[in-house]
Design an enzyme around this catalytic site. Sequence first.
Site, short mmCIF file in Angstrom:
data_model
loop_
_atom_site.label_atom_id
_atom_site.label_comp_id
_atom_site.label_asym_id
_atom_site.label_seq_id
_atom_site.Cartn_x
_atom_site.Cartn_y
_atom_site.Cartn_z
CB CYS A 58 -3.89 10.33 -5.58
SG CYS A 58 -4.00 9.29 -5.05
CB CYS A 101 -4.19 9.34 -1.03
SG CYS A 101 -2.72 10.09 -1.07
CB CYS A 143 0.39 8.52 -5.26
SG CYS A 143 -0.07 9.47 -4.06
N GLY A 158 3.58 -22.40 -3.67
CA GLY A 158 3.62 -21.98 -2.01
C GLY A 158 4.55 -22.66 -1.35
CB CYS A 173 -0.75 6.26 -2.41
SG CYS A 173 -1.77 6.73 -2.90
#
Lengths: 293, 258, 233
Positions: A244, A241, A272, A32, A266
């Site tokens: 899909c 979605c 997808c 970080g 997606c």
Amino acid sequence: MNAIAHYNFAYLDEQTKRMIRRAILKAIAIPGYQVPFASREMPMPYGWGTGGVQVTASIIGPNDVLKVIDQGADDTTNAVSIRAFFAKVAQVATTTHTGDATIIQTRHRIPEEQLRIGQILVYQVPIPEPLRFLEPRETETRKMHALEEYGLMHVKLYEDIAKHGEIATTYAYPVKVEGRYVMDPSPTPKFDNPKMHMSEALQLFGAGREKRIYAVPPYTEVVSLDFEDHPFEVQTFTEPCALCGAEGVYLDEVVLDDHGGHMFVCSDTDHCEDRRAHGHRGRLGADPLEAAS
Amino acid sequence: MSAEPLLRVDGLSKFYGGRIGCVDVSFELWPGEVLAIVGESGSGKTTLLNCLSTALEPSFGRAEYRMRDGAFRNLYDLSEAERRFLMRTDWGFVHQNPADGLRMTVSAGANVGERLMAVGDRHYGRIRATALDWLSRVEIAQDRIDDEPRAFSGGMRQRLQIARNLVTNPRLVFMDEPTGGLDVSVQARLLDLLRGLVEDLGLAAVIVTHDLAVARLLSHRMMVMKDGRVIEAGLTDRVLDDPREPYTQLLVSSILQV
Amino acid sequence: MPLLAVRNVAKTFTMHLRDGIVLPVVNAVSFDVEAGECVVLSGPSGVGKSSILKMVYGNYGVDSGAILLARDGQMVDLATATPRETLALRRDVVGYVSQFLRTVPRVTALDVVAEPFRARGAGHDEARAKAATLLARLNLPERLWSLPPATFSGGEQQRVNIARGFITDHPVLLLDEPTASLDATNRAVVIEMIAEKKHAGTAMLGIFHDDDVRSTVADRVVDVTQFAVRVAA
């Protein structure tokens, strides 16, 4: 063959790669923490992923398989260009399948498919400093990180709740890494934040214009900042979605016509396609080939 | 009454090359005591205040502060982290220009709540309630809690700065000309507010001012500075009513009577 | 043991702004005040009565000598006390009814009177109640109680001052011309209040320019002219 230009492997010279690798090692050692590095001029302007490209160029080897996505899609201009760039200067294999890639360079999304040990996710970062918009002085933000003075971060969240009734930040949502440094996860939607936590993959972040590299090693604690009485929540979608039928994934809205017709699909195109290849269908996902026959 | 002082200053001096900022200042400050440092421009009073609040490092001398755990620490031996923590919790600093002591682009509530968040408070509701409480204590209408100080008058900004400083119950507050630049009626209100808060909270304070009336109103003790030195010190009413030193007599006699 | 013992106190003013003229005020001032008695300082105007009172309160500095106040069975010297000790003595031992009221903006008459009692640990309500009793006794109209005294008349301010001085149970009380601006009725009230304090064992040191009041309250008179410094002609 008429070779007009000869490129060192992955474009950067070896000394630069070593310098960047040292920065990456430091970054991994201090999860970080933003490590300054001597960002090079790349053959694309700032703001087009130069940081991510430099990180990828420093770690990529001839046996790597590279995937590049932009907002989750493999086929947008940015992703296509960068993939082509590495194909040319490193002659590595490229793929659109998340599962087959060893290095995934991404702009603003994390793939839906869970990443495994041995994979590296390279994020493109515009502004690495999470406190920048509250505290413009670099001298001050460095001290704040050094002394773990992050009250200001919560001031930002407080302001959101006071103004909007909830924490309004929906992307680049600040996180605390390994209980120490507050980090900007890059402009990924907050939906993706939980994927960073305890991931098996190595996550590297490169900011070319700002000249910073940071990292989240595998199995690292990454916690989104919040208040006790306003806990962190991810976005939810009302529909699956349209192509899909996937649920629990990040969706893009696509406008279909001039009459307000739209669909949600997606954002992760590979995910997808993969689902559709396995037979999943959404309400608009009829296979064109099937329909035609 | 507590048995030990809050602050022990010994031989504090600050030089800028050959130029004197302040020289050889020594005093003790006890909990609940308000000390005024008065003097004209160039007297060294602001330099002294900045040394005491550790904004400046002195050239010589010590300032020992009794921390919350009872131990005396020389302020100039503190690490940067300890120093900054002290400034955020046990101390306050009220600047002459409130914009210097506030975040002008965040709301009043966030300004007051920031110190709480800085020491780990993570409950929005409680932080907001505390901010509301403090706004009313400094006589700012509670419905201004989400407004930015950019929209406040000078007096309101100053009161907000006071609230921001007092929210963590500091034991020592430094003030640099707290009423400087404010309209007279606004000054009166602010002084009364400060007086009340200092008394109610048992604050110790070091107030730099060139205004003897402010010193008379707010302080128990006074130090008069000239050319970097403390030339007279004592009980405020004694120094003002029975000034001994020539310069003090000059200062006191120069006050215009209304 | 007296509650107040002044020992050989001397004071001069040096006026640096007037080429350093030295104005001697008093010299070799010595006297005691016992519990329950009222000692009056007498002498012509300017002889130093008020200065002595102010020295006993710590408002004026002392050049030499001691000002001893009884505290917890011991005599403490105010003349050499630190500011902190002086403030403690003012809070606990010696009270002062000054000649002029220094007003603070926005503080009501009631709170001005209540303040010394609050400083001794009394709660807001208790202190205000007692203040109200005193102000009523001194015939200060109730409508004035919630106003800051800055706009009061001299006599009204005087009564606020008196109430403020009498509200606590300080063992020593200093009174600087407490009846100067009062009418006969209120002068009588003050005389009563002084008598009550005496009865309670308070040692009082006062200046009264009104002969009648003085002769009624004084147990002893100390003539300050004996301490005056004669400047050679």
